[in-house]
Design an enzyme around this catalytic site. Structure first.
Site, short mmCIF file in Angstrom:
data_model
loop_
_atom_site.label_atom_id
_atom_site.label_comp_id
_atom_site.label_asym_id
_atom_site.label_seq_id
_atom_site.Cartn_x
_atom_site.Cartn_y
_atom_site.Cartn_z
N GLY A 31 0.91 -1.43 -0.11
CA GLY A 31 -0.11 0.14 -0.16
C GLY A 31 0.79 1.34 0.01
NE ARG A 32 -2.52 7.02 1.19
CZ ARG A 32 -3.63 6.37 1.35
NH1 ARG A 32 -3.86 5.89 2.55
NH2 ARG A 32 -5.45 6.85 0.74
CB ILE A 33 3.98 2.33 4.50
CG1 ILE A 33 2.49 3.50 5.12
CG2 ILE A 33 4.72 1.98 5.47
CD1 ILE A 33 2.50 3.39 6.87
CB THR A 69 7.93 0.14 11.11
OG1 THR A 69 7.35 -0.56 9.43
CG2 THR A 69 9.28 -0.05 10.93
NE ARG A 113 -1.41 -1.20 14.98
CZ ARG A 113 -1.49 0.05 14.81
NH1 ARG A 113 0.12 0.20 14.17
NH2 ARG A 113 -2.35 0.89 14.56
CD GLU A 121 3.03 -1.26 20.46
OE1 GLU A 121 2.66 -0.09 21.10
OE2 GLU A 121 3.37 -2.08 19.58
CG HIS A 153 3.90 2.16 17.95
ND1 HIS A 153 2.80 0.99 18.53
CD2 HIS A 153 3.21 2.64 16.86
CE1 HIS A 153 1.71 1.13 17.43
NE2 HIS A 153 2.48 2.18 16.18
C1 DGY Z 1 -1.06 4.73 13.70
O1 DGY Z 1 -1.19 4.81 13.38
O2 DGY Z 1 -1.24 2.62 13.49
C2 DGY Z 1 1.12 4.03 14.09
O3 DGY Z 1 1.17 3.05 14.59
C3 DGY Z 1 1.02 4.95 14.79
O4 DGY Z 1 2.07 4.83 15.33
#
Ligand code: DGY
Length: 331
Positions: free
Chosen positions: A159-161, A241, A243, A272, A293
Site C-alpha cells: 500500500g502507501r507505506i 513497523t 503491527r 505494548e 512504536h
Molecule cells: C498508526 O497511526 O496506526 C501508527 O501505528 C501510529 O504510529
C-alpha cells in the site's frame, strides 16, 4: 444566536496547535495529562460525546460501542491503524469511523529503512561499544555487518507505506519484491522494478530482508506464522513497523534465539508497552533492535494527523461525508 458547539472528547494529549484549533472549533474535552483512559472512562466518553477522538492505545470494542449515546456520530481516530476499533459494531450502530491515512507514510517508511540499516550494519551495537567505553580501536575484521545494496527486500503489503519503503529501498540498491492482496498498477511496478509474488511462502523463502507494511486485519493476523517464518533463509532480517499481530512474535523470538535467522528490527510488540523478557535478552545480545512504536513519531506527522482528525469532524459537522472513512468492507 450562537450555535452550540459539538462535544469532542479526545482521549490523549495532542500537539498544542491541534488542541488550540479544536478548542476554537468545538467544545473540546482534552486530556492534558495524557493518562490513557480506563475502559469505564471510555464508555462514559462514548455515552456523552458527539465525536470521539481515540488513539491506538484505546480499545474501542463492542462494549464501548454498544454503550455509545445517541449523539455519537463519528469516531475520528488519531492514527492510521484501526485494529483497536470494532468497525463492524460501529457501522451497525450508525457510527462512522475515520482514520488519518497518507500523512505518516514517509515517516514510517523512513523508520523502516532505519531499522533495516540498523540491524544489517549493527548500528546500535556499535554505538553501545562507545557508550560502554569498550572500543579498543579499528580492526579489519571487527564489527562487520552486511551490505544491503544488491540484497532482496520482500515487502509484505504494498500500500502507501510499502510503496514508500520500496522507493527508498530502490535508492539504496535493494531489489524490490512484494506480496500484496492485489498486484499493484503495472506503472508502479515498473517504476520500482518490483517483482510481485502471489505466493507469500515462495517470496519469504527467497528474501534477504522482509519488511512488514500491511495493516493488521483478521486476514493478516499471524500472516507470518511459525510455519512461514521457518521458510526464511538463515541470514534473513525481519523488520516490522506495522503491527505486532501480523507476525507470530513467540515463534520469531524462538527462531532468533536459535540462530535460525540473522535478526529483526521491531517497532511494534504484542503487549505494548511491555516487551517480553526473552526479547529484552535478545536486545542485550544485539540480536534484535527494538524501538518503542516510533514509526510515525515526528512533530510534522502528528500535526498533519491532527489536521486530518479536525477535517473529518468538521466535514461531518458541516453536513458532508468525512474524507477518511473506514468501512468494515475495506478491511
Ligand atoms: C498508526 O497511526 O496506526 C501508527 O501505528 C501510529 O504510529
Amino acid at each position: 444566536m450562537n450555535k452550540k458547539k459539538p462535544l469532542v472528547i479526545v482521549t490523549r494529549k495532542l500537539p498544542d496547535l491541534i488542541e488550540t484549533r479544536m478548542r476554537e472549533l468545538f467544545d473540546a474535552h482534552l486530556n492534558l495529562d495524557d493518562a490513557p483512559l480506563s475502559k469505564a472512562a471510555l464508555i462514559e466518553a462514548a455515552k456523552t460525546a458527539d465525536f470521539l477522538v481515540p488513539t491506538l492505545t484505546d480499545k474501542i470494542d463492542s462494549d464501548v460501542i454498544s454503550a455509545a449515546g445517541p449523539n455519537l456520530k463519528l469516531i475520528a481516530n488519531f492514527g492510521n491503524g484501526v485494529d483497536h476499533i470494532d468497525i463492524a459494531a460501529a457501522q451497525a450502530k450508525g457510527i462512522q469511523v475515520t482514520n488519518t491515512p497518507g500523512v505518516l507514510t514517509d515517516d514510517t517508511a523512513d523508520m523502516t529503512i532505519a531499522l533495516i540499516l540498523t540491524v544489517a550494519r549493527r548500528i546500535t551495537e556499535g554505538a553501545t561499544v562507545i557508550s560502554d567505553r569498550a572500543w579498543k580501536g579499528w580492526s579489519p575484521t571487527w564489527m562487520l555487518g552486511h551490505r544491503i545494496t544488491g540484497k532482496r527486500l520482500g515487502i509484505v503489503g504494498m500500500g502507501r507505506i510499502g510503496q514508500a519503503v520500496a522507493r527508498r529501498a530502490k535508492a539504496f540498491g535493494l531489489q524490490i519484491h512484494y506480496h500484496n492482496r492485489r498486484r499493484v498498477d503495472s506503472a508502479i511496478e515498473e517504476g520500482l522494478e518490483a517483482t510481485y509474488w502471489e505466493s507469500l511462502d515462495q517470496m519469504l523463502s527467497r528474501m534477504d530482508i522482509v519488511s512488514v507494511n500491511c495493516p493488521h486485519t483478521p486476514a493478516t493476523f499471524h500472516l507470518l506464522s511459525a510455519r512461514r517464518l521457518k521458510l526464511l533463509k538463515p541470514h534473513a532480517i525481519v523488520v516490522n513497523t506495522a503491527r505486532s499481530e501480523i507476525i507470530d512474535e513467540t515463534a520469531l523470538t524462538k527462531m532468533i534465539e536459535n540462530g535460525e535467522i540473522l535478526g529483526a528490527g521491531l517497532d511494534v510488540f504484542e503487549h505494548e508497552p511491555t516487551i517480553s523478557p526473552r526479547m529484552l535478552k535478545l536486545v542485550k545480545q544485539h540480536k534484535i533492535v527494538v524501538l518503542p512504536h516510533m514509526g510515525s513519531a515526528t512533530l510534522e506527522g502528528r500535526l498533519e494527523m491532527g489536521d486530518k482528525v479536525i477535517i473529518n469532524i468538521k466535514a461531518m459537522v458541516d453536513g458532508h461525508r468525512p474524507p477518511d472513512r473506514v468501512l468494515a468492507a475495506m478491511l
